[in-house]
Design a protein around this motif. Structure first.
Motif, PDB file in Angstrom:
ATOM      1  N   PHE A 170       0.999  -0.716   0.159  1.00 16.59           N
ATOM      2  CA  PHE A 170       0.079   0.032   0.113  1.00 16.59           C
ATOM      3  C   PHE A 170       0.898   1.205   0.295  1.00 16.59           C
ATOM      4  CE2 PHE A 170       1.127  -0.891   3.963  1.00 16.59           C
ATOM      5  CZ  PHE A 170       0.898   0.029   4.772  1.00 16.59           C
ATOM      6  N   THR A 171       0.271   1.933  -0.555  1.00 23.01           N
ATOM      7  CA  THR A 171       1.180   3.210   0.152  1.00 23.01           C
ATOM      8  C   THR A 171      -0.040   4.779  -0.080  1.00 23.01           C
ATOM      9  OG1 THR A 171       2.755   2.842  -2.129  1.00 23.01           O
ATOM     10  CG2 THR A 171       2.014   5.109  -1.611  1.00 23.01           C
ATOM     11  N   PHE A 172       0.807   5.482   0.900  1.00 21.71           N
ATOM     12  CA  PHE A 172      -0.247   6.664   0.964  1.00 21.71           C
ATOM     13  C   PHE A 172       0.161   8.164   0.536  1.00 21.71           C
ATOM     14  CE2 PHE A 172      -1.554   4.282   5.039  1.00 21.71           C
ATOM     15  CZ  PHE A 172      -2.328   4.322   4.817  1.00 21.71           C
ATOM     16  N   THR A 173      -0.485   8.889   0.092  1.00 18.51           N
ATOM     17  CA  THR A 173       0.676  10.236  -1.244  1.00 18.51           C
ATOM     18  C   THR A 173      -0.021  11.389  -0.437  1.00 18.51           C
ATOM     19  OG1 THR A 173      -1.234   9.664  -2.588  1.00 18.51           O
ATOM     20  CG2 THR A 173       0.631   8.976  -2.733  1.00 18.51           C
ATOM     21  N   ASN A 174       0.432  12.316  -0.611  1.00 16.92           N
ATOM     22  CA  ASN A 174       0.328  13.871  -0.031  1.00 16.92           C
ATOM     23  C   ASN A 174      -0.474  13.821   1.272  1.00 16.92           C
ATOM     24  OD1 ASN A 174      -1.775  13.186  -3.013  1.00 16.92           O
ATOM     25  ND2 ASN A 174      -0.439  14.868  -2.687  1.00 16.92           N
ATOM     26  N   LEU A 175       0.836  13.099   1.899  1.00 20.06           N
ATOM     27  CA  LEU A 175       0.822  13.917   4.167  1.00 20.06           C
ATOM     28  C   LEU A 175       1.172  14.717   4.148  1.00 20.06           C
ATOM     29  CD1 LEU A 175       0.796   9.790   4.570  1.00 20.06           C
ATOM     30  CD2 LEU A 175      -0.877  11.257   4.636  1.00 20.06           C
ATOM     31  N   SER A 176       0.506  15.231   4.713  1.00 21.21           N
ATOM     32  CA  SER A 176       1.636  16.378   5.259  1.00 21.21           C
ATOM     33  C   SER A 176       2.096  15.636   6.979  1.00 21.21           C
ATOM     34  CB  SER A 176       0.368  17.021   6.532  1.00 21.21           C
ATOM     35  OG  SER A 176      -0.387  16.524   7.919  1.00 21.21           O
ATOM     36  N   GLU A 177       3.476  16.634   7.531  1.00 19.92           N
ATOM     37  CA  GLU A 177       4.192  15.593   8.060  1.00 19.92           C
ATOM     38  C   GLU A 177       3.502  16.367   9.884  1.00 19.92           C
ATOM     39  OE1 GLU A 177       7.989  17.545  11.039  1.00 19.92           O
ATOM     40  OE2 GLU A 177       7.610  18.657   8.451  1.00 19.92           O
ATOM     41  N   GLY A 178       3.170  14.718  10.396  1.00 19.52           N
ATOM     42  CA  GLY A 178       2.913  14.512  11.534  1.00 19.52           C
ATOM     43  C   GLY A 178       3.675  13.539  12.180  1.00 19.52           C
ATOM     44  N   THR A 179       2.422  12.665  13.539  1.00 17.98           N
ATOM     45  CA  THR A 179       2.574  11.361  13.654  1.00 17.98           C
ATOM     46  C   THR A 179       1.283  10.882  13.459  1.00 17.98           C
ATOM     47  OG1 THR A 179       4.061  11.800  15.611  1.00 17.98           O
ATOM     48  CG2 THR A 179       3.573  10.395  15.535  1.00 17.98           C
ATOM     49  N   TYR A 180       2.049   9.572  13.543  1.00 19.72           N
ATOM     50  CA  TYR A 180       0.474   8.895  12.732  1.00 19.72           C
ATOM     51  C   TYR A 180       0.901   7.355  13.639  1.00 19.72           C
ATOM     52  CZ  TYR A 180       0.277  12.068   8.854  1.00 19.72           C
ATOM     53  OH  TYR A 180      -0.257  13.032   8.476  1.00 19.72           O
ATOM     54  N   LYS A 181      -1.060   7.173  13.188  1.00 17.57           N
ATOM     55  CA  LYS A 181      -0.400   5.337  13.927  1.00 17.57           C
ATOM     56  C   LYS A 181      -1.385   4.732  12.831  1.00 17.57           C
ATOM     57  CE  LYS A 181      -0.532   5.509  18.870  1.00 17.57           C
ATOM     58  NZ  LYS A 181      -0.245   4.508  19.981  1.00 17.57           N
ATOM     59  N   ILE A 182      -0.695   3.101  12.212  1.00 14.73           N
ATOM     60  CA  ILE A 182      -1.401   2.648  11.160  1.00 14.73           C
ATOM     61  C   ILE A 182      -1.996   1.710  11.267  1.00 14.73           C
ATOM     62  CG2 ILE A 182       1.033   1.313  10.655  1.00 14.73           C
ATOM     63  CD1 ILE A 182       0.618   2.238   7.594  1.00 14.73           C
TER      64      ILE A 182
END
Length: 188
Positions: A170-182
């Motif tokens: 999978f690929t997530f695109t157009n993300l902003s800087e930050g902390t994420y949980k997946i």
């Protein structure tokens, strides 16, 4: 009386194998400072939309799904949710847009715009492997949450959703800087 014409069936020419081509987008693709609620996409040939609800992915994930219609060579997207400020949005049509005659899909066409002055460009890629078997599962979806605790997946919709390919990637695109949980979950 003589004739030179031969009786036969016209061949119709070679088979069309080219997917539709985007001619114009209003607002334009990668538009910044987007403030509207309607997007119009015009293609070079007559199109059909198939399985829009199954194919369409909007990121960040909206509370209310957009309304998508088509007529002749045009796809219209009506946004029905309030857009977040300074946020890049991506509307991925999957394989929903196809030419009318041969059904050639415009694979993974993504319309991108931003409500801010820049288009976010970070990406996150990975692969989902089932812990029990060590095998890949293309029916899984990857979910990305911003500012989340460990129980968030049970209480709210994700900020971003990505489909897995046949290899579980999978690929997530157009993300902003930050902390994420997946998370990786079955699409049920």
């Amino acid at each position: 009386i003589g004739g030179c014409a031969q009786v036969g069936t016209p061949t119709g020419g070679p088979r069309d194998s080219i997917p539709p081509v985007l001619i114009t987008a209003v607002p334009k693709l990668y538009q910044t400072n987007f403030a509207g609620d309607k997007i119009t996409l015009t293609f070079d040939e007559y199109i059909n939309l198939e399985d829009v609800q199954k194919n369409l992915l909007v990121s960040p994930y909206p509370k209310i799904a957009p309304q998508v219609n088509f007529k002749l060579k045009t796809v219209t997207v009506k946004l029905r949710d309030t857009l977040l400020a300074n946020t890049t949005y991506a509307i991925n049509f999957g394989n929903a847009i196809k030419d009318n005659n041969e059904g050639n899909p415009f694979r993974d066409f993504t319309y991108v715009f931003s409500t801010g002055s820049t288009i976010d460009s970070l990406t996150l890629s990975g692969q989902i492997i089932l812990a029990e078997t060590g095998k890949k599962d293309s029916t899984m979806v990857a979910l990305l949450y911003r500012d989340a605790d460990d129980t968030t997946v049970q209480h709210r919709k994700p900020n971003y959703v990505a489909r897995c390919d046949s290899a579980g990637k999978f690929t997530f695109t157009n993300l902003s800087e930050g902390t994420y949980k997946i998370y990786g979950l079955k699409d049920n």
